[in-house]
Structures are given as structure tokens and as C-alpha cells.
Design a protein around this motif. Structure first.
Motif, PDB file in Angstrom:
ATOM      1  N   GLY A   1      38.918 -15.516   7.828  1.00 29.55           N
ATOM      2  CA  GLY A   1      38.000 -15.343   8.949  1.00 29.55           C
ATOM      3  C   GLY A   1      37.498 -16.607   9.656  1.00 29.55           C
ATOM      4  N   ILE A   2      36.471 -16.260  10.524  1.00 30.80           N
ATOM      5  CA  ILE A   2      35.840 -17.442  11.185  1.00 30.80           C
ATOM      6  C   ILE A   2      35.112 -18.337  10.207  1.00 30.80           C
ATOM      7  N   MET A   3      34.740 -18.014   8.888  1.00 27.33           N
ATOM      8  CA  MET A   3      34.214 -18.850   7.995  1.00 27.33           C
ATOM      9  C   MET A   3      35.328 -20.071   7.451  1.00 27.33           C
ATOM     10  N   SER A   4      36.649 -19.853   7.514  1.00 26.37           N
ATOM     11  CA  SER A   4      37.532 -20.439   7.231  1.00 26.37           C
ATOM     12  C   SER A   4      37.602 -21.826   8.247  1.00 26.37           C
ATOM     13  N   VAL A   5      36.949 -21.625   9.189  1.00 25.72           N
ATOM     14  CA  VAL A   5      37.290 -22.698  10.404  1.00 25.72           C
ATOM     15  C   VAL A   5      36.584 -23.859  10.071  1.00 25.72           C
ATOM     16  N   PRO A   6      37.333 -25.200   9.929  1.00 27.39           N
ATOM     17  CA  PRO A   6      36.479 -26.402   9.268  1.00 27.39           C
ATOM     18  C   PRO A   6      35.327 -26.785   9.925  1.00 27.39           C
ATOM     19  N   ILE A   7      34.686 -27.702   9.433  1.00 25.46           N
ATOM     20  CA  ILE A   7      33.534 -28.326   9.999  1.00 25.46           C
ATOM     21  C   ILE A   7      33.901 -29.195  10.936  1.00 25.46           C
ATOM     22  N   ALA A   8      34.889 -29.737  11.034  1.00 28.61           N
ATOM     23  CA  ALA A   8      35.425 -30.797  11.988  1.00 28.61           C
ATOM     24  C   ALA A   8      35.829 -30.043  13.315  1.00 28.61           C
ATOM     25  N   SER A   9      36.141 -28.899  13.202  1.00 32.54           N
ATOM     26  CA  SER A   9      36.705 -28.125  14.456  1.00 32.54           C
ATOM     27  C   SER A   9      35.278 -27.624  15.051  1.00 32.54           C
ATOM     28  N   TRP A  10      34.312 -27.258  14.194  1.00 29.53           N
ATOM     29  CA  TRP A  10      32.941 -26.716  14.867  1.00 29.53           C
ATOM     30  C   TRP A  10      32.344 -27.659  15.469  1.00 29.53           C
ATOM     31  N   THR A  11      32.311 -29.275  14.918  1.00 29.34           N
ATOM     32  CA  THR A  11      31.795 -30.135  15.205  1.00 29.34           C
ATOM     33  C   THR A  11      32.326 -30.581  16.880  1.00 29.34           C
ATOM     34  N   LEU A  12      33.702 -30.554  16.754  1.00 31.17           N
ATOM     35  CA  LEU A  12      34.576 -30.948  18.115  1.00 31.17           C
ATOM     36  C   LEU A  12      33.910 -29.679  19.242  1.00 31.17           C
ATOM     37  N   PHE A  13      33.977 -28.644  18.807  1.00 32.24           N
ATOM     38  CA  PHE A  13      33.744 -27.392  19.812  1.00 32.24           C
ATOM     39  C   PHE A  13      32.142 -27.833  20.121  1.00 32.24           C
ATOM     40  N   ILE A  14      31.355 -27.949  19.393  1.00 31.67           N
ATOM     41  CA  ILE A  14      30.181 -28.407  19.891  1.00 31.67           C
ATOM     42  C   ILE A  14      29.848 -29.361  21.033  1.00 31.67           C
ATOM     43  N   LEU A  15      30.625 -30.722  20.418  1.00 33.09           N
ATOM     44  CA  LEU A  15      30.441 -31.746  21.503  1.00 33.09           C
ATOM     45  C   LEU A  15      31.139 -31.332  22.795  1.00 33.09           C
ATOM     46  N   ARG A  16      32.096 -30.666  22.653  1.00 37.30           N
ATOM     47  CA  ARG A  16      32.996 -30.257  23.894  1.00 37.30           C
ATOM     48  C   ARG A  16      31.950 -29.329  24.720  1.00 37.30           C
ATOM     49  N   ASP A  17      31.162 -28.524  24.049  1.00 33.90           N
ATOM     50  CA  ASP A  17      30.198 -27.644  24.953  1.00 33.90           C
ATOM     51  C   ASP A  17      29.040 -28.323  25.290  1.00 33.90           C
ATOM     52  N   ILE A  18      28.284 -29.393  24.706  1.00 33.23           N
ATOM     53  CA  ILE A  18      27.319 -30.156  25.199  1.00 33.23           C
ATOM     54  C   ILE A  18      27.682 -30.616  26.501  1.00 33.23           C
ATOM     55  N   LEU A  19      28.898 -31.261  26.545  1.00 36.12           N
ATOM     56  CA  LEU A  19      29.170 -32.033  27.642  1.00 36.12           C
ATOM     57  C   LEU A  19      29.622 -30.957  28.894  1.00 36.12           C
ATOM     58  N   THR A  20      30.354 -29.859  28.415  1.00 32.98           N
ATOM     59  CA  THR A  20      30.588 -28.795  29.426  1.00 32.98           C
ATOM     60  C   THR A  20      29.442 -28.360  29.996  1.00 32.98           C
ATOM     61  N   MET A  21      28.261 -28.102  29.402  1.00 29.61           N
ATOM     62  CA  MET A  21      27.028 -27.386  30.096  1.00 29.61           C
ATOM     63  C   MET A  21      26.424 -28.448  30.925  1.00 29.61           C
ATOM     64  N   ALA A  22      26.627 -29.829  30.711  1.00 33.61           N
ATOM     65  CA  ALA A  22      26.175 -30.905  31.532  1.00 33.61           C
ATOM     66  C   ALA A  22      26.861 -30.889  32.822  1.00 33.61           C
ATOM     67  N   ALA A  23      28.295 -30.759  32.556  1.00 38.11           N
ATOM     68  CA  ALA A  23      29.166 -30.590  33.886  1.00 38.11           C
ATOM     69  C   ALA A  23      29.015 -29.424  34.472  1.00 38.11           C
ATOM     70  N   GLY A  24      28.624 -28.235  34.139  1.00 37.13           N
ATOM     71  CA  GLY A  24      28.597 -27.113  34.768  1.00 37.13           C
ATOM     72  C   GLY A  24      27.282 -26.923  35.420  1.00 37.13           C
ATOM     73  N   PHE A  25      26.333 -27.413  34.987  1.00 38.47           N
ATOM     74  CA  PHE A  25      24.917 -26.897  35.330  1.00 38.47           C
ATOM     75  C   PHE A  25      23.854 -28.197  35.645  1.00 38.47           C
ATOM     76  N   ILE A  26      24.389 -29.376  35.240  1.00 39.84           N
ATOM     77  CA  ILE A  26      23.329 -30.662  35.440  1.00 39.84           C
ATOM     78  C   ILE A  26      24.036 -31.510  36.234  1.00 39.84           C
ATOM     79  N   PHE A  27      25.175 -31.983  36.101  1.00 44.13           N
ATOM     80  CA  PHE A  27      25.747 -33.023  36.974  1.00 44.13           C
ATOM     81  C   PHE A  27      26.116 -32.651  38.304  1.00 44.13           C
ATOM     82  N   PRO A  28      26.494 -31.118  38.518  1.00 42.23           N
ATOM     83  CA  PRO A  28      26.728 -30.947  39.882  1.00 42.23           C
ATOM     84  C   PRO A  28      25.443 -30.940  40.857  1.00 42.23           C
ATOM     85  N   ASP A  29      24.327 -30.529  40.417  1.00 43.47           N
ATOM     86  CA  ASP A  29      23.194 -30.895  41.366  1.00 43.47           C
ATOM     87  C   ASP A  29      22.746 -32.271  41.466  1.00 43.47           C
ATOM     88  N   MET A  30      23.180 -33.214  40.706  1.00 38.80           N
ATOM     89  CA  MET A  30      23.010 -34.787  40.779  1.00 38.80           C
ATOM     90  C   MET A  30      23.998 -35.063  41.719  1.00 38.80           C
TER      91      MET A  30
END
Length: 261
Positions: free
Chosen positions: A138-167
Motif C-alpha cells: 500500500g501507500i506506506m510502502s512508498v519510500p521516504i526518498a520518493s515522498w521527499t522528491l514529490f514534496i520538493l516537486r510540489d513546492i516548486l510547482t506551487m511557486a510556478a503555478g501561483f506566485i511566479f506568474p504574478d511576478m
């Protein structure tokens, strides 16, 4: 650009409009986005090619749309982006109403909302459509490294989707690249999230590969990522163009339509 305070509507009315705009924008964009997410996950695991997966998804959507709109992949994606847009809209509306700058708080709010929901969704997709042997835990088998990369991807995606376009829009307007502020807003909202995919897609593919092939050496992972990178970049550009470009414009237009009444 941050919306100007509208004195014709109460804060509760504005928040209600935010919910409507968020759900409509996210729900419509998630049709295509859920197809792309499933195709990328299946292609990365080797369970189906992107073409095969997309063909099956389109067939299901056009032949039995009620089944498609009720399936777990679509509902998971729609929930992520409805939650993300509600978070962005609520933060901007409330702080604009209080005459405060929403830029920083909006990035924090959307990142927390999107990261928690999107990482969970991607982990579920890896289990649902990934390598069958890896899915047993199940989802608990997803490694910490995968979760970490997903989180880093999402932080940058949010900046690209909601902050940088206004700038970017502000720069385009100040440099008089386009005469209309609305044109600057739309061009920035469509292009900035897409341009970021050249950097964000390798993070996404590496996270999926760590789940699908635990213990693989780094050089082999990079060889695999390079082998599927550009076809995945194209699909993710289409995906991001839908969910943060077209849906972002739709979200703003629906809000403006209601607020101008």
C-alpha cells in the motif's frame, strides 16, 4: 496579479464564489490530467505504454463518461486541485479583504495543501498503476526518498503555478511587452508553469522509479529517466497547461464574473 478589493460583496460571499470557481476549474481540468497521471505512472512501471493507457482512458471517457467521472483516478486528481484552488482563493480573498499582501501566505497555504494531497495521490497512483510487486504494501510502502522528491516537486510547482506568474505578469506589463494587463496575466499563467516542467519532470520520474525499482543504482536510474524524459515532459507540459494555465485562467474569470455583478 492580486485582485483588488471588491466592496460590493461580503467576505462570506467572496469565499462562496471562491469555492464555485475552484470546483468548476479543477473538475474540468482533472478529466485530462487524471488520464496523463495514469499514463505516466503506468509507462514508468512498464505495465502499459503512454499511448495504450491514454487510448483506454479516452475510450472510457467517451463511451461511459459516468464511469470515468466516478473512477478513483479522476476523483483523486479532482480532489487535489479543488483543494489547491480553494486554498489559493481563500488565502488571497481573505488577505486582500484585510488589505494585506497575500503573496507569501498564498505560497505557504497552497504548498501545504497541494503537497499533502498530491503526494498522497501520487503514492496511491504508484500503488494502483505501478509495478504489481511493489504495490503489496500500500501507500506506506512508498519510500521516504520518493515522498521527499514529490514534496520538493510540489513546492516548486506551487511557486510556478501561483506566485511566479504574478511576478512575470508585472514585469511584462512594466516593460510594455503587451498593452493589456489581462493579456500579461494570461500569458504568464499559461507559460510559467509549463517552462518549469523541464526541471520538475526528472524529480517526478526519479520518485516513481525509486518506488518501482527499489535498490537500483543511481546511474541506472538516470539512464532510465533519460530514456522516458522528453515524452514525459511533453505530457506534463500539457498537464500543467491544463491545471495551472487554463484552469487558472478559468478560475480568475469565474471569480471576476461573479464579483462584477
Amino acid at each position: 496579479m492580486p485582485a483588488k478589493q471588491n466592496l460590493k460583496h461580503s467576505l462570506n460571499e467572496k469565499l462562496g464564489i471562491d469555492v464555485i470557481a475552484s470546483v468548476v476549474s479543477a473538475g474540468s481540468a482533472s478529466i485530462f490530467v487524471s488520464m496523463i497521471d495514469q499514463a505516466i505512472t503506468m509507462n514508468t512501471s512498464g505495465s502499459a505504454t503512454m499511448k495504450e493507457s491514454l487510448k483506454q482512458s479516452f475510450k472510457t471517457f467517451f463511451r461511459t463518461p459516468h464511469k470515468f467521472l466516478g473512477n478513483k483516478a479522476y476523483l483523486a486528481v479532482a480532489a487535489v486541485y479543488a483543494g489547491t484552488y480553494i486554498s489559493a482563493n481563500f488565502t488571497q480573498t481573505y488577505l486582500t479583504h484585510k488589505e494585506r499582501d497575500p503573496t507569501g501566505p498564498k505560497l505557504v497555504a497552497t504548498t501545504l495543501t497541494n503537497s499533502s494531497m498530491s503526494v498522497t495521490k501520487d503514492s496511491m497512483f504508484a500503488v494502483w498503476f505501478g509495478a504489481t510487486g511493489a504495490a503489496k504494501g500500500g501507500i506506506m510502502s512508498v519510500p521516504i526518498a520518493s515522498w521527499t522528491l514529490f514534496i520538493l516537486r510540489d513546492i516548486l510547482t506551487m511557486a510556478a503555478g501561483f506566485i511566479f506568474p504574478d511576478m512575470a505578469s508585472k514585469v511584462l506589463y512594466e516593460k510594455k511587452i503587451f498593452d493589456s494587463q489581462k493579456t500579461c496575466d494570461n500569458v504568464s499563467q499559461l507559460t510559467v508553469p509549463i517552462l518549469f516542467q523541464a526541471f520538475l519532470t526528472p524529480l517526478h520520474l526519479t520518485a516513481l522509479d525509486i518506488y518501482n525499482r527499489p535498490g537500483e543504482v543511481f546511474s541506472n536510474r538516470m539512464t532510465f529517466v533519460r530514456s522516458v524524459l522528453w515524452e514525459t515532459v511533453v505530457l506534463r507540459c500539457c498537464r500543467v497547461g491544463c491545471v495551472y494555465g487554463i484552469a487558472g485562467i478559468t478560475n480568475k474569470e469565474i471569480k471576476n464574473c461573479f464579483l462584477e455583478k
